[in-house]
Every structure is written in C-alpha cells, then in structure tokens.
Motif scaffolding. Structure first.
Motif, PDB file in Angstrom:
ATOM      1  N   ARG A 188       0.734  -1.199   0.058  1.00  0.00           N
ATOM      2  CA  ARG A 188       0.201   0.100   0.076  1.00  0.00           C
ATOM      3  C   ARG A 188       0.939   1.292  -0.174  1.00  0.00           C
ATOM      4  NH1 ARG A 188      -3.055  -2.924   3.683  1.00  0.00           N
ATOM      5  NH2 ARG A 188      -2.073  -1.863   5.536  1.00  0.00           N
ATOM      6  N   THR A 189       1.941   1.216   0.657  1.00  0.00           N
ATOM      7  CA  THR A 189       3.053   2.244   0.598  1.00  0.00           C
ATOM      8  C   THR A 189       3.644   2.455  -0.614  1.00  0.00           C
ATOM      9  OG1 THR A 189       3.363   2.023   3.006  1.00  0.00           O
ATOM     10  CG2 THR A 189       4.820   3.378   1.591  1.00  0.00           C
ATOM     11  N   LEU A 190       4.135   1.471  -1.285  1.00  0.00           N
ATOM     12  CA  LEU A 190       4.377   1.571  -2.732  1.00  0.00           C
ATOM     13  C   LEU A 190       3.355   2.046  -3.630  1.00  0.00           C
ATOM     14  CD1 LEU A 190       6.845   1.007  -4.717  1.00  0.00           C
ATOM     15  CD2 LEU A 190       5.750  -1.408  -4.791  1.00  0.00           C
ATOM     16  N   ALA A 191       2.222   1.759  -3.539  1.00  0.00           N
ATOM     17  CA  ALA A 191       0.904   2.236  -4.343  1.00  0.00           C
ATOM     18  C   ALA A 191       0.892   3.597  -4.110  1.00  0.00           C
ATOM     19  CB  ALA A 191      -0.176   1.339  -4.061  1.00  0.00           C
ATOM     20  N   ARG A 192       0.910   3.930  -3.150  1.00  0.00           N
ATOM     21  CA  ARG A 192       0.801   5.544  -2.555  1.00  0.00           C
ATOM     22  C   ARG A 192       1.926   6.362  -3.146  1.00  0.00           C
ATOM     23  NH1 ARG A 192       2.229   6.667   3.050  1.00  0.00           N
ATOM     24  NH2 ARG A 192       4.207   6.853   2.022  1.00  0.00           N
ATOM     25  N   ASP A 193       3.084   5.831  -2.948  1.00  0.00           N
ATOM     26  CA  ASP A 193       4.140   6.697  -3.705  1.00  0.00           C
ATOM     27  C   ASP A 193       4.288   6.843  -4.912  1.00  0.00           C
ATOM     28  OD1 ASP A 193       5.008   7.142  -0.789  1.00  0.00           O
ATOM     29  OD2 ASP A 193       6.422   5.651  -0.908  1.00  0.00           O
ATOM     30  N   LEU A 194       3.830   5.628  -5.665  1.00  0.00           N
ATOM     31  CA  LEU A 194       3.592   5.821  -7.254  1.00  0.00           C
ATOM     32  C   LEU A 194       2.571   6.809  -7.609  1.00  0.00           C
ATOM     33  CD1 LEU A 194       4.433   2.059  -7.920  1.00  0.00           C
ATOM     34  CD2 LEU A 194       5.427   3.958  -9.130  1.00  0.00           C
ATOM     35  N   ARG A 195       1.573   6.567  -7.049  1.00  0.00           N
ATOM     36  CA  ARG A 195       0.135   7.571  -7.251  1.00  0.00           C
ATOM     37  C   ARG A 195       0.404   8.802  -6.945  1.00  0.00           C
ATOM     38  NH1 ARG A 195      -4.057   8.849  -3.477  1.00  0.00           N
ATOM     39  NH2 ARG A 195      -2.370   9.259  -2.003  1.00  0.00           N
ATOM     40  N   ASP A 196       1.384   9.143  -6.141  1.00  0.00           N
ATOM     41  CA  ASP A 196       1.927  10.549  -5.609  1.00  0.00           C
ATOM     42  C   ASP A 196       2.698  10.993  -6.765  1.00  0.00           C
ATOM     43  OD1 ASP A 196       0.113  10.602  -3.522  1.00  0.00           O
ATOM     44  OD2 ASP A 196       1.577  10.489  -2.043  1.00  0.00           O
ATOM     45  N   GLY A 197       3.894  10.290  -7.105  1.00  0.00           N
ATOM     46  CA  GLY A 197       4.750  10.539  -7.976  1.00  0.00           C
ATOM     47  C   GLY A 197       4.052  11.144  -9.555  1.00  0.00           C
ATOM     48  N   ILE A 227       7.231   7.738 -12.669  1.00  0.00           N
ATOM     49  CA  ILE A 227       7.401   6.406 -11.814  1.00  0.00           C
ATOM     50  C   ILE A 227       8.624   6.084 -11.107  1.00  0.00           C
ATOM     51  CG2 ILE A 227       7.287   3.994 -12.539  1.00  0.00           C
ATOM     52  CD1 ILE A 227       5.412   4.266 -14.841  1.00  0.00           C
ATOM     53  N   ALA A 228       9.831   6.561 -11.884  1.00  0.00           N
ATOM     54  CA  ALA A 228      11.029   6.374 -11.219  1.00  0.00           C
ATOM     55  C   ALA A 228      11.161   7.216  -9.708  1.00  0.00           C
ATOM     56  CB  ALA A 228      12.258   6.792 -12.033  1.00  0.00           C
ATOM     57  N   GLU A 229      10.483   8.387  -9.904  1.00  0.00           N
ATOM     58  CA  GLU A 229      10.577   9.284  -8.678  1.00  0.00           C
ATOM     59  C   GLU A 229       9.490   8.485  -7.745  1.00  0.00           C
ATOM     60  OE1 GLU A 229      11.709  12.306  -7.707  1.00  0.00           O
ATOM     61  OE2 GLU A 229      13.030  11.570  -8.968  1.00  0.00           O
ATOM     62  N   GLY A 230       8.324   7.804  -7.981  1.00  0.00           N
ATOM     63  CA  GLY A 230       7.757   7.313  -6.963  1.00  0.00           C
ATOM     64  C   GLY A 230       8.280   5.986  -6.434  1.00  0.00           C
ATOM     65  N   ILE A 231       9.192   5.286  -7.161  1.00  0.00           N
ATOM     66  CA  ILE A 231       9.967   4.372  -6.751  1.00  0.00           C
ATOM     67  C   ILE A 231      10.977   4.545  -5.978  1.00  0.00           C
ATOM     68  CG2 ILE A 231      11.223   2.259  -7.368  1.00  0.00           C
ATOM     69  CD1 ILE A 231       9.750   2.058  -9.838  1.00  0.00           C
ATOM     70  N   THR A 232      11.536   5.792  -6.118  1.00  0.00           N
ATOM     71  CA  THR A 232      12.720   6.142  -5.358  1.00  0.00           C
ATOM     72  C   THR A 232      12.078   6.640  -4.080  1.00  0.00           C
ATOM     73  OG1 THR A 232      13.779   6.988  -7.425  1.00  0.00           O
ATOM     74  CG2 THR A 232      14.531   7.998  -5.223  1.00  0.00           C
ATOM     75  N   THR A 233      11.016   7.365  -4.049  1.00  0.00           N
ATOM     76  CA  THR A 233      10.418   7.709  -2.688  1.00  0.00           C
ATOM     77  C   THR A 233      10.222   6.579  -1.649  1.00  0.00           C
ATOM     78  OG1 THR A 233       9.238   9.665  -3.534  1.00  0.00           O
ATOM     79  CG2 THR A 233       8.382   8.956  -1.724  1.00  0.00           C
ATOM     80  N   TYR A 234       9.662   5.356  -2.288  1.00  0.00           N
ATOM     81  CA  TYR A 234       9.571   4.154  -1.443  1.00  0.00           C
ATOM     82  C   TYR A 234      10.599   3.699  -1.029  1.00  0.00           C
ATOM     83  CZ  TYR A 234       8.098  -0.594  -0.546  1.00  0.00           C
ATOM     84  OH  TYR A 234       7.901  -1.770   0.048  1.00  0.00           O
ATOM     85  N   LEU A 235      11.749   3.752  -1.965  1.00  0.00           N
ATOM     86  CA  LEU A 235      12.927   3.007  -1.270  1.00  0.00           C
ATOM     87  C   LEU A 235      13.659   3.954  -0.276  1.00  0.00           C
ATOM     88  CD1 LEU A 235      14.442   2.082  -4.842  1.00  0.00           C
ATOM     89  CD2 LEU A 235      13.277   0.185  -3.111  1.00  0.00           C
ATOM     90  N   VAL A 236      13.650   5.046  -0.524  1.00  0.00           N
ATOM     91  CA  VAL A 236      14.445   5.976   0.582  1.00  0.00           C
ATOM     92  C   VAL A 236      13.502   5.972   2.069  1.00  0.00           C
ATOM     93  CG1 VAL A 236      14.787   8.509   0.958  1.00  0.00           C
ATOM     94  CG2 VAL A 236      15.255   7.582  -1.067  1.00  0.00           C
TER      95      VAL A 236
END
Length: 276
Positions: free
Chosen positions: A194-203, A266-275
C-alpha cells in the motif's frame, strides 16, 4: 523499510524545470483489452522543453527493483501459449498472458510498456538501484503471469512494479490508477504494498498526470484477480499509466517525450518508496 531520507534541493544557479500539470469484489471490472500492433519506441537523445525532467539527487539504499513491462510483442501470434492456464493465486487459474491493447492508430501497449520500463530502469540504475526486468525484448512471448511473479520473489525484490496502459472504450475515460492484490494474502501485500502504491500515485500526480475517472478511487484499484500480484511475496503493484483509447493520453504515450514523462514520474515514486 528504511528511514525517511532527506530530499536535497540545490539552490543558486540550478533552475528546476517541471512539466505541468491510476477490486475485485468491490472494485469495478477491469477494462477489456484487444490485440495490438507494435509501434515506434526509440528513445530520444535529447528531451524537448515540454518533457518533465528529474533533478532529484536522492540516492536510495542498496535495493533491487523488478520492472515488469506488461504483455509482449509476440503474444498475438502465439495464442496456444498465452491462452494456456497457469496458477493465479486464490485457488484460481487464468490465461498465461494476454496481447494487451493499443491506441486507435495502432501503437501497441506492449511496446509502450517495454519502452517506459527501459526508461525507468535507466533512471533507477543511475541512482544505484539494481534493476531486473521480467522480459528483455519486445518480440517474444510471455512470460506467463506466474513466472513474472516468481522473478520478483526469487530475487527478493524490494519493489515490483508492473507497467501497463488501459484500453477502456467508455467516452471520456482517462487517467492513471494503481492496482494491487486485495485482500492481502501475505505481509508484503499489506502495508509495504500500500505504501508503494501511494508513493507511485503521488509521483504520477505530482508530474501532472490525472487520476483515473473511471476505475477505482483516488487513483487506487484493489483487485483479487491479478495473478502477478496475488502470487507475489514482495511489495508489488501494477501501474495503468492511462487510457490508450483517449485521444490526449494516446498522443502522449505514442511519443518518446511522453513516455519519458511517464518514466520519470514512475521512477520518482519508486525512489520515494525505497528511500523510505
């Protein structure tokens, strides 16, 4: 999960440029798909002034990301292979794979998915992320949905992101949504997914892409019928970048600059999640 990193904004001579401004059970039925033809997917050597650029200096910790470009260019000529039944989770089976959709002009979803995934991979690799793809070309068949899930599981991926585009025919249907397995079948499908989904949505939203106006709610679409998500034991989501049957979104998806915008978001959303 890692501790939340700090986004460093470099002031002074650097000018940041941005281009303006996506359940079974309770979710709407996913849009139908159709056979598509392949299309141009060459990456530009330079980006136009209207293309969203990424100036993020965030560096995720050592991470593994599996990128799953949906469908494949050879699926349409291999019905026997892609129609065979494979495990899909929740005691179900479904077709190995499908052909995907296309724009009205014939640019195939499989080509869009593959090109965007490659671009996302380039960005993440430059940030030190180990990127693994579920397919390395756009001319083959499959792999099946269960094998796509297995790739993420076997590589202990920190995130698995499946990249798609929709083919809804409803008038005015547009926008992106993020699908994920629900109700969850394991711990990874709960808060991490759910966190990954949220970060991608926001990105994607921050990059100016509109939320879907025809599927899900607030950019999210919980699903219980997606084999690749159901079988995943890693944080795993599916991004429907937009509707290829919408004239405006099809135009963006059909250009290298448009696909670079999707990839950067998409890359920004993934990066936010990984950070974290």
């Amino acid at each position: 999960m890692w501790g939340r990193g700090v986004l460093v904004a470099v002031l002074g001579s650097v000018l940041l440029a941005a281009c303006g401004a996506e359940s079974a059970g309770t979710a709407p039925t996913p849009a139908p798909t159709s056979t598509e033809s392949s299309g141009e997917s060459a990456r530009p050597t330079t980006m136009s002034p209207t293309t969203t650029t990424t100036t993020s200096v965030r560096k995720p910790p050592a991470s593994v990301v599996v990128l799953d470009p949906g469908h494949n260019g050879g699926n349409a000529v291999a019905p026997g292979e892609i129609n065979r039944k494979v495990p899909a989770g929740r005691d179900r089976t479904k077709a190995c794979n499908t052909t995907g959709t296309s724009t009205d002009e014939g640019f195939g979803e499989h080509a869009f998915n593959f090109d965007v995934a490659q671009r996302v991979g380039d960005i993440l690799t430059a940030r030190g992320v180990r990127v693994i793809f579920t397919r390395d070309n756009d001319t083959g068949v499959g792999p099946c949905v269960d094998e796509r899930a297995r790739i993420g599981n076997d590589n202990a991926a920190d995130a698995v992101v499946s990249i798609h585009a929709d083919g809804a025919t409803a008038p005015g249907a547009r926008g992106f949504h993020i699908a994920y397995s629900a109700p969850p079948l394991n711990q990874a499908q709960e808060r991490p997914t759910r966190t990954l989904a949220r970060d991608l949505r926001d990105g994607l939203r921050a990059a100016g892409f509109p939320l879907s106006n025809y599927v899900g709610e607030d950019g999210f679409s919980p699903r219980d019928d997606l084999g690749g998500m159901n079988l995943s034991t890693r944080p795993s989501v599916l991004v429907e970048c937009g509707n290829m049957r919408d004239t405006g979104e099809a135009a963006a998806m059909s250009t290298p600059d448009g696909r670079q915008r999707y990839a950067a978001a998409i890359a920004e959303g993934i990066t936010t999640y990984l950070v974290g």
